[in-house]
Design a protein around this motif. Structure first.
Motif, PDB file in Angstrom:
ATOM      1  N   ARG A  12      -0.112 -24.164 -53.752  1.00 50.01           N
ATOM      2  CA  ARG A  12      -0.067 -24.659 -52.377  1.00 50.01           C
ATOM      3  C   ARG A  12       0.769 -25.935 -52.301  1.00 50.01           C
ATOM      4  O   ARG A  12       1.629 -26.074 -51.428  1.00 50.01           O
ATOM      5  N   ALA A  13       0.515 -26.881 -53.191  1.00 47.10           N
ATOM      6  CA  ALA A  13       1.261 -28.143 -53.182  1.00 47.10           C
ATOM      7  C   ALA A  13       2.746 -27.895 -53.438  1.00 47.10           C
ATOM      8  O   ALA A  13       3.605 -28.493 -52.772  1.00 47.10           O
ATOM      9  N   GLU A  14       3.056 -27.036 -54.384  1.00 48.86           N
ATOM     10  CA  GLU A  14       4.462 -26.738 -54.688  1.00 48.86           C
ATOM     11  C   GLU A  14       5.134 -26.031 -53.518  1.00 48.86           C
ATOM     12  O   GLU A  14       6.266 -26.353 -53.140  1.00 48.86           O
ATOM     13  N   ALA A  15       4.441 -25.076 -52.913  1.00 52.24           N
ATOM     14  CA  ALA A  15       5.012 -24.347 -51.777  1.00 52.24           C
ATOM     15  C   ALA A  15       5.245 -25.286 -50.593  1.00 52.24           C
ATOM     16  O   ALA A  15       6.295 -25.215 -49.944  1.00 52.24           O
ATOM     17  N   LEU A  16       4.293 -26.165 -50.320  1.00 45.20           N
ATOM     18  CA  LEU A  16       4.471 -27.111 -49.207  1.00 45.20           C
ATOM     19  C   LEU A  16       5.614 -28.078 -49.474  1.00 45.20           C
ATOM     20  O   LEU A  16       6.302 -28.511 -48.535  1.00 45.20           O
ATOM     21  N   ARG A  17       5.852 -28.405 -50.731  1.00 47.50           N
ATOM     22  CA  ARG A  17       6.998 -29.253 -51.075  1.00 47.50           C
ATOM     23  C   ARG A  17       8.287 -28.559 -50.636  1.00 47.50           C
ATOM     24  O   ARG A  17       9.168 -29.178 -50.030  1.00 47.50           O
ATOM     25  N   TRP A  18       8.379 -27.258 -50.913  1.00 48.14           N
ATOM     26  CA  TRP A  18       9.554 -26.495 -50.497  1.00 48.14           C
ATOM     27  C   TRP A  18       9.632 -26.386 -48.983  1.00 48.14           C
ATOM     28  O   TRP A  18      10.717 -26.446 -48.406  1.00 48.14           O
ATOM     29  N   VAL A  19       8.502 -26.215 -48.313  1.00 51.90           N
ATOM     30  CA  VAL A  19       8.484 -26.137 -46.853  1.00 51.90           C
ATOM     31  C   VAL A  19       9.084 -27.410 -46.261  1.00 51.90           C
ATOM     32  O   VAL A  19       9.930 -27.358 -45.356  1.00 51.90           O
ATOM     33  N   GLY A  54       6.741 -17.032 -51.763  1.00 52.10           N
ATOM     34  CA  GLY A  54       6.176 -15.905 -52.508  1.00 52.10           C
ATOM     35  C   GLY A  54       6.417 -16.038 -54.002  1.00 52.10           C
ATOM     36  O   GLY A  54       5.531 -15.761 -54.817  1.00 52.10           O
ATOM     37  N   ALA A  55       7.601 -16.500 -54.367  1.00 56.74           N
ATOM     38  CA  ALA A  55       7.917 -16.682 -55.790  1.00 56.74           C
ATOM     39  C   ALA A  55       7.059 -17.777 -56.409  1.00 56.74           C
ATOM     40  O   ALA A  55       6.655 -17.668 -57.569  1.00 56.74           O
ATOM     41  N   ALA A 113       2.412 -21.237 -42.254  1.00 63.46           N
ATOM     42  CA  ALA A 113       1.758 -19.947 -42.013  1.00 63.46           C
ATOM     43  C   ALA A 113       1.892 -19.041 -43.235  1.00 63.46           C
ATOM     44  O   ALA A 113       0.932 -18.372 -43.630  1.00 63.46           O
ATOM     45  N   VAL A 114       3.066 -19.031 -43.849  1.00 65.46           N
ATOM     46  CA  VAL A 114       3.277 -18.213 -45.053  1.00 65.46           C
ATOM     47  C   VAL A 114       2.421 -18.745 -46.201  1.00 65.46           C
ATOM     48  O   VAL A 114       1.803 -17.970 -46.941  1.00 65.46           O
ATOM     49  N   VAL A 115       2.353 -20.061 -46.349  1.00 66.70           N
ATOM     50  CA  VAL A 115       1.509 -20.656 -47.391  1.00 66.70           C
ATOM     51  C   VAL A 115       0.047 -20.266 -47.153  1.00 66.70           C
ATOM     52  O   VAL A 115      -0.663 -19.897 -48.098  1.00 66.70           O
ATOM     53  N   SER A 116      -0.408 -20.311 -45.911  1.00 66.98           N
ATOM     54  CA  SER A 116      -1.791 -19.914 -45.603  1.00 66.98           C
ATOM     55  C   SER A 116      -2.040 -18.461 -45.971  1.00 66.98           C
ATOM     56  O   SER A 116      -3.106 -18.118 -46.493  1.00 66.98           O
ATOM     57  N   GLU A 119      -2.338 -18.394 -49.708  1.00 66.40           N
ATOM     58  CA  GLU A 119      -3.580 -19.049 -50.130  1.00 66.40           C
ATOM     59  C   GLU A 119      -4.777 -18.118 -49.918  1.00 66.40           C
ATOM     60  O   GLU A 119      -5.728 -18.139 -50.696  1.00 66.40           O
ATOM     61  N   ALA A 120      -4.730 -17.304 -48.868  1.00 67.80           N
ATOM     62  CA  ALA A 120      -5.815 -16.342 -48.637  1.00 67.80           C
ATOM     63  C   ALA A 120      -5.827 -15.280 -49.743  1.00 67.80           C
ATOM     64  O   ALA A 120      -6.893 -14.820 -50.155  1.00 67.80           O
ATOM     65  N   LYS A 121      -4.635 -14.930 -50.236  1.00 69.47           N
ATOM     66  CA  LYS A 121      -4.541 -13.930 -51.316  1.00 69.47           C
ATOM     67  C   LYS A 121      -4.827 -14.533 -52.683  1.00 69.47           C
ATOM     68  O   LYS A 121      -5.386 -13.867 -53.554  1.00 69.47           O
TER      69      LYS A 121
END
Length: 134
Positions: A12-19, A54-55, A113-116, A119-121
């Motif tokens: 989550r933290a890494e994905a939000l960094r990219w966001v 996703g990656a 939204a994609v991160v959420s 995170e649900a998965k």
């Protein structure tokens, strides 16, 4: 604590960094006065961000889903472009900041939204740089 668990970074933290990076890039791109529409380029940026997130989770979206999302982003982008043009008519001096805000805000919201979704998965999944580099 900033997406760190025992010294390990969460996906989550890494994905939000990219966001955040993509949102800043989208805002910068929207500020450039180009003679052509930036909607398609911003939609491509949003589509690729979906793939990047996703990656990060080790679960990239299939190609068909990515293509469908890209088309949806283009249609949504046209509506947002219309909104930005209308807003700029009311306050012409703020046209560039309005475009930048809409681009950054849209990318930030879509990215979150994609991160959420991921995170649900994969709740609380730890991110591995070695896995990401592979």
């Amino acid at each position: 604590t900033g997406g760190m668990l025992d010294g390990m970074r969460t996906c989550r933290a890494e994905a939000l960094r990219w966001v955040h990076y993509y949102a800043a890039g989208g805002a910068a791109f929207a500020a450039v006065p180009l003679p052509v529409s930036t909607t398609s380029a911003l939609a491509a940026l949003e589509t690729y961000l979906r793939k990047v997130i996703g990656a990060v989770y080790g679960d990239p979206p299939p190609g068909v889903a990515t293509a469908a999302a890209g088309g949806t982003f283009v249609i949504g982008g046209q509506a947002l472009k219309h909104l930005a043009m209308q807003a700029a008519c009311f306050v012409p001096v703020l046209g560039v900041p309005i475009r930048m805000s809409i681009a950054a805000g849209t990318i930030e919201l879509l990215g979150r939204a994609v991160v959420s979704h991921y995170e649900a998965k994969h709740p609380g999944k730890l991110w591995s740089q070695a896995r990401a580099a592979a």
